[in-house]
Structure formats: C-alpha cells, structure tokens
Design a protein around this motif. Structure first.
Motif, PDB file in Angstrom:
ATOM      1  N   TYR A 135       0.828  -1.203   0.000  1.00  0.00           N
ATOM      2  CA  TYR A 135       0.000   0.000   0.000  1.00  0.00           C
ATOM      3  C   TYR A 135       0.866   1.256   0.000  1.00  0.00           C
ATOM      4  CZ  TYR A 135      -3.815  -3.181   1.237  1.00  0.00           C
ATOM      5  OH  TYR A 135      -4.732  -4.193   1.234  1.00  0.00           O
ATOM      6  N   CYS A 136       1.935   1.233   0.782  1.00  0.00           N
ATOM      7  CA  CYS A 136       2.848   2.385   0.813  1.00  0.00           C
ATOM      8  C   CYS A 136       3.499   2.592  -0.552  1.00  0.00           C
ATOM      9  CB  CYS A 136       3.913   2.171   1.883  1.00  0.00           C
ATOM     10  SG  CYS A 136       3.279   2.126   3.577  1.00  0.00           S
ATOM     11  N   PHE A 137       3.883   1.498  -1.206  1.00  0.00           N
ATOM     12  CA  PHE A 137       4.488   1.610  -2.538  1.00  0.00           C
ATOM     13  C   PHE A 137       3.511   2.232  -3.537  1.00  0.00           C
ATOM     14  CE2 PHE A 137       7.199  -2.379  -1.471  1.00  0.00           C
ATOM     15  CZ  PHE A 137       8.005  -1.602  -0.653  1.00  0.00           C
ATOM     16  N   HIS A 138       2.247   1.780  -3.491  1.00  0.00           N
ATOM     17  CA  HIS A 138       1.247   2.269  -4.443  1.00  0.00           C
ATOM     18  C   HIS A 138       0.862   3.724  -4.182  1.00  0.00           C
ATOM     19  CE1 HIS A 138       0.860  -1.473  -6.474  1.00  0.00           C
ATOM     20  NE2 HIS A 138       0.272  -2.119  -5.487  1.00  0.00           N
ATOM     21  N   ILE A 139       1.080   4.187  -2.966  1.00  0.00           N
ATOM     22  CA  ILE A 139       0.815   5.594  -2.672  1.00  0.00           C
ATOM     23  C   ILE A 139       2.009   6.458  -3.070  1.00  0.00           C
ATOM     24  CG2 ILE A 139       0.439   7.258  -0.810  1.00  0.00           C
ATOM     25  CD1 ILE A 139      -1.165   5.091   0.648  1.00  0.00           C
ATOM     26  N   LEU A 140       3.209   6.009  -2.742  1.00  0.00           N
ATOM     27  CA  LEU A 140       4.415   6.804  -2.971  1.00  0.00           C
ATOM     28  C   LEU A 140       4.732   6.984  -4.452  1.00  0.00           C
ATOM     29  CD1 LEU A 140       7.062   8.176  -2.053  1.00  0.00           C
ATOM     30  CD2 LEU A 140       8.076   5.881  -1.937  1.00  0.00           C
ATOM     31  N   CYS A 141       4.782   5.887  -5.186  1.00  0.00           N
ATOM     32  CA  CYS A 141       5.289   5.947  -6.567  1.00  0.00           C
ATOM     33  C   CYS A 141       4.401   6.759  -7.509  1.00  0.00           C
ATOM     34  CB  CYS A 141       5.489   4.520  -7.088  1.00  0.00           C
ATOM     35  SG  CYS A 141       6.674   3.564  -6.106  1.00  0.00           S
ATOM     36  N   PRO A 142       3.114   6.453  -7.630  1.00  0.00           N
ATOM     37  CA  PRO A 142       2.288   7.271  -8.524  1.00  0.00           C
ATOM     38  C   PRO A 142       2.162   8.719  -8.049  1.00  0.00           C
ATOM     39  CG  PRO A 142       1.219   5.178  -8.047  1.00  0.00           C
ATOM     40  CD  PRO A 142       2.342   5.324  -7.080  1.00  0.00           C
ATOM     41  N   SER A 143       2.125   8.911  -6.730  1.00  0.00           N
ATOM     42  CA  SER A 143       1.988  10.269  -6.210  1.00  0.00           C
ATOM     43  C   SER A 143       3.185  11.127  -6.592  1.00  0.00           C
ATOM     44  CB  SER A 143       1.837  10.240  -4.686  1.00  0.00           C
ATOM     45  OG  SER A 143       0.659   9.557  -4.311  1.00  0.00           O
ATOM     46  N   PHE A 144       4.375  10.563  -6.529  1.00  0.00           N
ATOM     47  CA  PHE A 144       5.566  11.317  -6.915  1.00  0.00           C
ATOM     48  C   PHE A 144       5.484  11.729  -8.383  1.00  0.00           C
ATOM     49  CE2 PHE A 144       9.805  11.585  -8.769  1.00  0.00           C
ATOM     50  CZ  PHE A 144      10.432  12.464  -7.898  1.00  0.00           C
ATOM     51  N   GLY A 145       5.082  10.803  -9.244  1.00  0.00           N
ATOM     52  CA  GLY A 145       4.974  11.127 -10.658  1.00  0.00           C
ATOM     53  C   GLY A 145       3.932  12.190 -10.933  1.00  0.00           C
ATOM     54  N   VAL A 146       2.779  12.095 -10.279  1.00  0.00           N
ATOM     55  CA  VAL A 146       1.701  13.055 -10.523  1.00  0.00           C
ATOM     56  C   VAL A 146       2.075  14.437 -10.002  1.00  0.00           C
ATOM     57  CG1 VAL A 146      -0.672  13.650  -9.918  1.00  0.00           C
ATOM     58  CG2 VAL A 146      -0.112  11.315 -10.574  1.00  0.00           C
ATOM     59  N   VAL A 147       2.601  14.491  -8.778  1.00  0.00           N
ATOM     60  CA  VAL A 147       2.925  15.788  -8.168  1.00  0.00           C
ATOM     61  C   VAL A 147       4.019  16.505  -8.957  1.00  0.00           C
ATOM     62  CG1 VAL A 147       3.903  16.898  -6.118  1.00  0.00           C
ATOM     63  CG2 VAL A 147       2.172  15.123  -5.862  1.00  0.00           C
ATOM     64  N   THR A 148       5.085  15.799  -9.306  1.00  0.00           N
ATOM     65  CA  THR A 148       6.172  16.440 -10.057  1.00  0.00           C
ATOM     66  C   THR A 148       5.716  16.865 -11.449  1.00  0.00           C
ATOM     67  OG1 THR A 148       6.954  14.238 -10.751  1.00  0.00           O
ATOM     68  CG2 THR A 148       7.991  15.237  -8.812  1.00  0.00           C
ATOM     69  N   ALA A 149       4.838  16.078 -12.072  1.00  0.00           N
ATOM     70  CA  ALA A 149       4.317  16.448 -13.382  1.00  0.00           C
ATOM     71  C   ALA A 149       3.445  17.701 -13.289  1.00  0.00           C
ATOM     72  CB  ALA A 149       3.527  15.292 -13.981  1.00  0.00           C
ATOM     73  N   ILE A 150       2.644  17.797 -12.222  1.00  0.00           N
ATOM     74  CA  ILE A 150       1.801  18.983 -12.032  1.00  0.00           C
ATOM     75  C   ILE A 150       2.668  20.222 -11.805  1.00  0.00           C
ATOM     76  CG2 ILE A 150       0.146  20.060 -10.471  1.00  0.00           C
ATOM     77  CD1 ILE A 150      -1.137  17.327 -10.076  1.00  0.00           C
ATOM     78  N   VAL A 151       3.722  20.080 -10.999  1.00  0.00           N
ATOM     79  CA  VAL A 151       4.604  21.226 -10.715  1.00  0.00           C
ATOM     80  C   VAL A 151       5.255  21.724 -11.998  1.00  0.00           C
ATOM     81  CG1 VAL A 151       6.718  21.931  -9.546  1.00  0.00           C
ATOM     82  CG2 VAL A 151       5.014  20.581  -8.323  1.00  0.00           C
ATOM     83  N   ALA A 152       5.820  20.810 -12.784  1.00  0.00           N
ATOM     84  CA  ALA A 152       6.500  21.212 -14.020  1.00  0.00           C
ATOM     85  C   ALA A 152       5.522  21.821 -15.016  1.00  0.00           C
ATOM     86  CB  ALA A 152       7.212  20.006 -14.633  1.00  0.00           C
ATOM     87  N   THR A 153       4.322  21.264 -15.087  1.00  0.00           N
ATOM     88  CA  THR A 153       3.327  21.791 -16.029  1.00  0.00           C
ATOM     89  C   THR A 153       2.853  23.178 -15.602  1.00  0.00           C
ATOM     90  OG1 THR A 153       2.583  19.537 -16.543  1.00  0.00           O
ATOM     91  CG2 THR A 153       1.102  21.350 -17.115  1.00  0.00           C
ATOM     92  N   SER A 154       2.629  23.354 -14.310  1.00  0.00           N
ATOM     93  CA  SER A 154       2.153  24.658 -13.822  1.00  0.00           C
ATOM     94  C   SER A 154       3.193  25.747 -14.011  1.00  0.00           C
ATOM     95  CB  SER A 154       1.764  24.545 -12.344  1.00  0.00           C
ATOM     96  OG  SER A 154       2.907  24.207 -11.555  1.00  0.00           O
ATOM     97  N   LEU A 155       4.469  25.393 -14.061  1.00  0.00           N
ATOM     98  CA  LEU A 155       5.543  26.368 -14.284  1.00  0.00           C
ATOM     99  C   LEU A 155       5.790  26.626 -15.764  1.00  0.00           C
ATOM    100  CD1 LEU A 155       8.107  25.195 -11.562  1.00  0.00           C
ATOM    101  CD2 LEU A 155       6.602  27.213 -11.481  1.00  0.00           C
ATOM    102  N   GLY A 156       5.051  25.963 -16.630  1.00  0.00           N
ATOM    103  CA  GLY A 156       5.190  26.164 -18.068  1.00  0.00           C
ATOM    104  C   GLY A 156       6.503  25.655 -18.622  1.00  0.00           C
TER     105      GLY A 156
END
Length: 288
Positions: A135-156
C-alpha cells in the motif's frame, strides 16, 4: 544546458529521421512486454493475489502508457519547434510531457520492488506485513509522478527535448529565464530519484545475495555433518557385521572341532568294543 539546446536545433534532417524511428523500436518492444505482464496478472487469480505480481503489473501499466506516447511521439511534439518532425501543438506537447514525467513513478517502483525482495528473503516478512508495504508503494510511486508532473506543467516547462516533450526551457527564446529552473527540476524530479533507486537496488541485491550465500553455507555444512555421521554409522555397522560373522565362523569351527572329537571318541569306543568282543569270542573258541 548547452547540450539540450544543441541536441534540439543542430540536427540534420536525416539525423532527425533516425532519432524519430530508432526510439520507436524499444518503445514497441516495451509495449509488447508490458501487455504480456498485465494480461498474465489480470487473467490469473493466483497472480492477482500476489503482492509482487501486483507491483509488477502496476509498473507495467505505467510503462505501457509512456511507451505509447513515445511510439506516437511525432503526433505530440509541437510542429512550431524547429529541428523536430512533430505535427502536434503546444497542448499535445504538454500532455506528452505530463505523461513522461508521470512515468518516473515506474522508476520508483523498481526500487520498491527491490525492497520487497529484501523484506521477503532477508527479513522473512509474511503476507500481512507485505500488503502494508505494498500500500505504501502504491501511494508513494504514482503520487511522486503526478505531483512532479503537475509542478513542471504549472511552471510552463513542458517543451520539446531530444525526441519527445518533457521538462525543458523554451529554446526558441535565448533569453528564457527558466533555463536554470528547468535544469534543476530535471535533476530533482528525474535524475536524483533515478540514482537513488539504482543505489537502493544495488544495496538490496547485495544483501539478498549475502543472505542466500549464508544459507547455502549453512546447508552445505549441515549436509557435510550428515554425510560424516552416515559414514561413521556405515563403518560401525560394517564393523559389527564383521565381528558377528567372525564370531559365527569361530562358533562353527569350535562346533566342528567338538563334533570331530566326539566322532573320534566314538570310533575309539567302538574299536575297543570290537576288540573286546573279538577277545571274548576267541577265548570261548579256545576253551571249546
């Protein structure tokens, strides 16, 4: 930074075609492999109940998604950028960049899978504890990808880079203030997690190897002790059998000697009786 700018603008048309075609080959192979893994887990109740299989299947889903965008990368890259064979627009480039950055979760899944093997082999975790780790793996791994992708996208910062769209500055503008920021995000959002997972995997595999090696040494030592004890048992058994046979032969020999003596005595008695009988007969004959 200069490498990124050179690699996207200073290529000939032939080199652009080679890059565009070459990266589709491993992407196609990865799609096939990921599809086989996903189907093997999805259509098997036994595999679905195994935490390790579920981790591999989730990682394969992410790989399948990003490889599909790489296979069709020309459809996503913005056609307004020089040095590319793209037919997409700015929005499609952002979408592909988001998916590519999200795929870093697959890298983290590789490190988590190494930890999973370590917990099973070295520390002997049972299914109940392994499910919590899963459960910890399934929370950590996709969350890291989504959060970093959102940050980079929001910064253009989603622009073409190499053969696809990912975190990069807009190299059409030499005065872009996001050059250093794009470089830093590449380091923190991709390369740093990548090397951390590589180091974690190496350490986990080394510990697993050491654990298995110790078990093999103990097993070999146990087998040698068993072989030594078995050899001693066979030697003792053989000695006992030899002593028993020897005693048996000695008893038979003694018995034969006794029987021989008895036969000799019987022969002597019989001879004496015959002599006495003859003497008696002779005396009677003489008397007559």
């Amino acid at each position: 930074k200069e490498y990124i700018q050179y690699n996207t603008m200073s290529l000939s048309h032939t080199e652009q075609i080679i890059i565009s075609v070459t990266q589709k080959i491993p992407a196609s192979l990865s799609i096939v492999g990921s599809s086989m893994i996903i189907s093997a887990v999805a259509f098997s109740a036994k595999n679905r109940s195994n935490p390790q299989q579920r981790i591999v299947a989730t990682m394969s889903c992410i790989d399948f998604l990003v490889c599909c965008t790489w296979l069709t990368t020309n459809l996503w890259v913005d056609r307004d950028y020089p040095g590319y064979l793209g037919v997409g627009n700015a929005t499609s480039c952002v979408v592909q960049g988001f998916v590519v950055q999200f795929s870093t979760g697959s890298i983290l899944y590789n490190g988590c899978l190494s930890l999973y093997y370590l917990l099973v082999v070295r520390y002997g975790w049972r299914q109940r504890k392994l499910k919590r780790a899963e459960y910890c793996f399934h929370i950590l791994c996709p969350s890291f990808g989504v959060v970093t992708a959102i940050v980079a996208t929001s910064l253009g910062l989603m622009h073409p880079i190499d053969w696809d769209c990912w975190i990069n500055f807009d190299f059409r503008n030499n005065d872009d203030q996001n050059k250093q920021l794009a470089f830093d995000l590449q380091m923190y959002f991709f390369y740093a997690p990548l090397w951390i997972c590589i180091i974690v995997s190496i350490v986990c595999m080394a510990l697993i190897y050491w654990t298995v090696r110790q078990c093999e040494m103990k097993s070999a030592k146990y087998d040698m002790n068993n072989a030594f004890n078995e050899s001693n048992f066979l030697m003792e058994t053989s000695s006992e059998m030899f002593i028993t046979i020897a005693n048996h032969d000695e008893a038979i020999t003694s018995r034969e000697i006794i029987i021989g003596d008895n036969n000799n005595k019987s022969s002597s008695v019989a001879a004496s009786e015959r002599n006495m009988g003859m003497s008696s007969s002779g005396g009677t004959y003489n008397n007559n």
